[in-house]
Scaffold this motif. Sequence first.
Motif, PDB file in Angstrom:
ATOM      1  N   GLU A 179      46.714  80.948  33.928  1.00  0.00           N
ATOM      2  CA  GLU A 179      45.698  81.969  34.143  1.00  0.00           C
ATOM      3  C   GLU A 179      44.973  82.207  32.834  1.00  0.00           C
ATOM      4  O   GLU A 179      45.584  82.624  31.838  1.00  0.00           O
ATOM      5  CB  GLU A 179      46.322  83.265  34.651  1.00  0.00           C
ATOM      6  N   LEU A 180      43.684  81.912  32.803  1.00  0.00           N
ATOM      7  CA  LEU A 180      42.884  82.059  31.595  1.00  0.00           C
ATOM      8  C   LEU A 180      42.128  83.380  31.635  1.00  0.00           C
ATOM      9  O   LEU A 180      41.444  83.696  32.614  1.00  0.00           O
ATOM     10  CB  LEU A 180      41.892  80.900  31.468  1.00  0.00           C
ATOM     11  N   LYS A 181      42.250  84.136  30.572  1.00  0.00           N
ATOM     12  CA  LYS A 181      41.501  85.374  30.448  1.00  0.00           C
ATOM     13  C   LYS A 181      40.059  85.062  30.048  1.00  0.00           C
ATOM     14  O   LYS A 181      39.728  83.938  29.669  1.00  0.00           O
ATOM     15  CB  LYS A 181      42.158  86.288  29.421  1.00  0.00           C
ATOM     16  N   ALA A 182      39.200  86.044  30.136  1.00  0.00           N
ATOM     17  CA  ALA A 182      37.796  85.847  29.770  1.00  0.00           C
ATOM     18  C   ALA A 182      37.691  85.386  28.318  1.00  0.00           C
ATOM     19  O   ALA A 182      38.228  86.021  27.403  1.00  0.00           O
ATOM     20  CB  ALA A 182      37.020  87.145  29.972  1.00  0.00           C
ATOM     21  N   GLY A 183      37.040  84.231  28.108  1.00  0.00           N
ATOM     22  CA  GLY A 183      36.879  83.682  26.770  1.00  0.00           C
ATOM     23  C   GLY A 183      38.031  82.820  26.295  1.00  0.00           C
ATOM     24  O   GLY A 183      37.904  82.126  25.269  1.00  0.00           O
ATOM     25  N   GLU A 184      39.161  82.835  26.997  1.00  0.00           N
ATOM     26  CA  GLU A 184      40.303  82.013  26.603  1.00  0.00           C
ATOM     27  C   GLU A 184      40.035  80.553  26.962  1.00  0.00           C
ATOM     28  O   GLU A 184      39.594  80.244  28.063  1.00  0.00           O
ATOM     29  CB  GLU A 184      41.570  82.491  27.294  1.00  0.00           C
ATOM     30  N   THR A 185      40.314  79.646  26.014  1.00  0.00           N
ATOM     31  CA  THR A 185      39.988  78.232  26.186  1.00  0.00           C
ATOM     32  C   THR A 185      41.243  77.380  26.135  1.00  0.00           C
ATOM     33  O   THR A 185      42.138  77.611  25.320  1.00  0.00           O
ATOM     34  CB  THR A 185      39.005  77.762  25.107  1.00  0.00           C
ATOM     35  N   LEU A 186      41.276  76.377  27.002  1.00  0.00           N
ATOM     36  CA  LEU A 186      42.390  75.440  27.068  1.00  0.00           C
ATOM     37  C   LEU A 186      41.827  74.029  26.999  1.00  0.00           C
ATOM     38  O   LEU A 186      40.898  73.684  27.736  1.00  0.00           O
ATOM     39  CB  LEU A 186      43.171  75.638  28.374  1.00  0.00           C
ATOM     40  N   MET A 187      42.383  73.184  26.093  1.00  0.00           N
ATOM     41  CA  MET A 187      41.965  71.796  25.980  1.00  0.00           C
ATOM     42  C   MET A 187      42.936  70.928  26.780  1.00  0.00           C
ATOM     43  O   MET A 187      44.151  71.004  26.584  1.00  0.00           O
ATOM     44  CB  MET A 187      41.957  71.356  24.510  1.00  0.00           C
TER      45      MET A 187
END
Length: 270
Positions: free
Chosen positions: A169-177
């Motif tokens: 679950e990604l929060k607003a602005g959180e980035t995953l490569m």
Amino acid sequence: MAMDVVDYEIKGAEMQYVEVELDPGEAAIGEAGSMMFMDAGIEMDTVFGDGAQQSGGFFGKLLGAGKRLITGESLFTTIYTNQGTGKRRVAFASPYPGKILPMDLRQLGGTLICQKDAFLCAARGVSLGIAVQQRLGTGFFGGEGFIMQKLEGDGMAFVHAGGTVVRRELKAGETLMVDTGCVVAYTPGVDFDIQYVGKIKTALFGGEGLFLARMTGPGHVWLQSLPLSRLASRIFAAAPQRGGAREEGSMLGGFGAGGLLGSVLGGDDE
């Protein structure tokens, strides 16, 4: 089209299948060739597209089938309808080792974007469409190309992924490569883009390719540990490249007496 509310049970570990329970009159749609077994009293009907356009005339049916063709899927899906008086079950099997993921589209906001070959089956009423990547770089270098599958509705859908699956679950602005092939599905709020790895040496010799997927929240992302493309490349690399049986465990390989004799009998006369 009204959504059928179905019960289900996922069974197995590495090679899973899902049993969908249908009340009288309920139906499920399945990807072509995915059915494992079904109870007597269930009627099969192969249709254009996903079956959601059955009341929309020939053009609507053709449009639904065309969307599936663009994503590389079969023009047809199969509808399994319970014509009996009691509960009946139909099962759909995963095509390769991995996990079957139950997706409640109602809880996900009504839409899910997934890789082209992820869809396995769904309750009747779920629409199978296409999601076009807006960025040129994503289309060319994103692994999945411009076109991905889009599942819409408020019913249950089941998608398949390879190996082990993780949900983030990604929060607003959180980035995953992420490795581009490891992306299974994501909700529409996630921004999907492609980023160059940044170093020539890493790109050429790191084994991860030239590009990574950059996924930015808010939203949910599902990732797989074993993309089908990676599995297929390993199988191809391990297979004999010149016909005949490969000598497993031999350090001499094809240089032993058996390999030499095989070359002679096989017609190598140079």
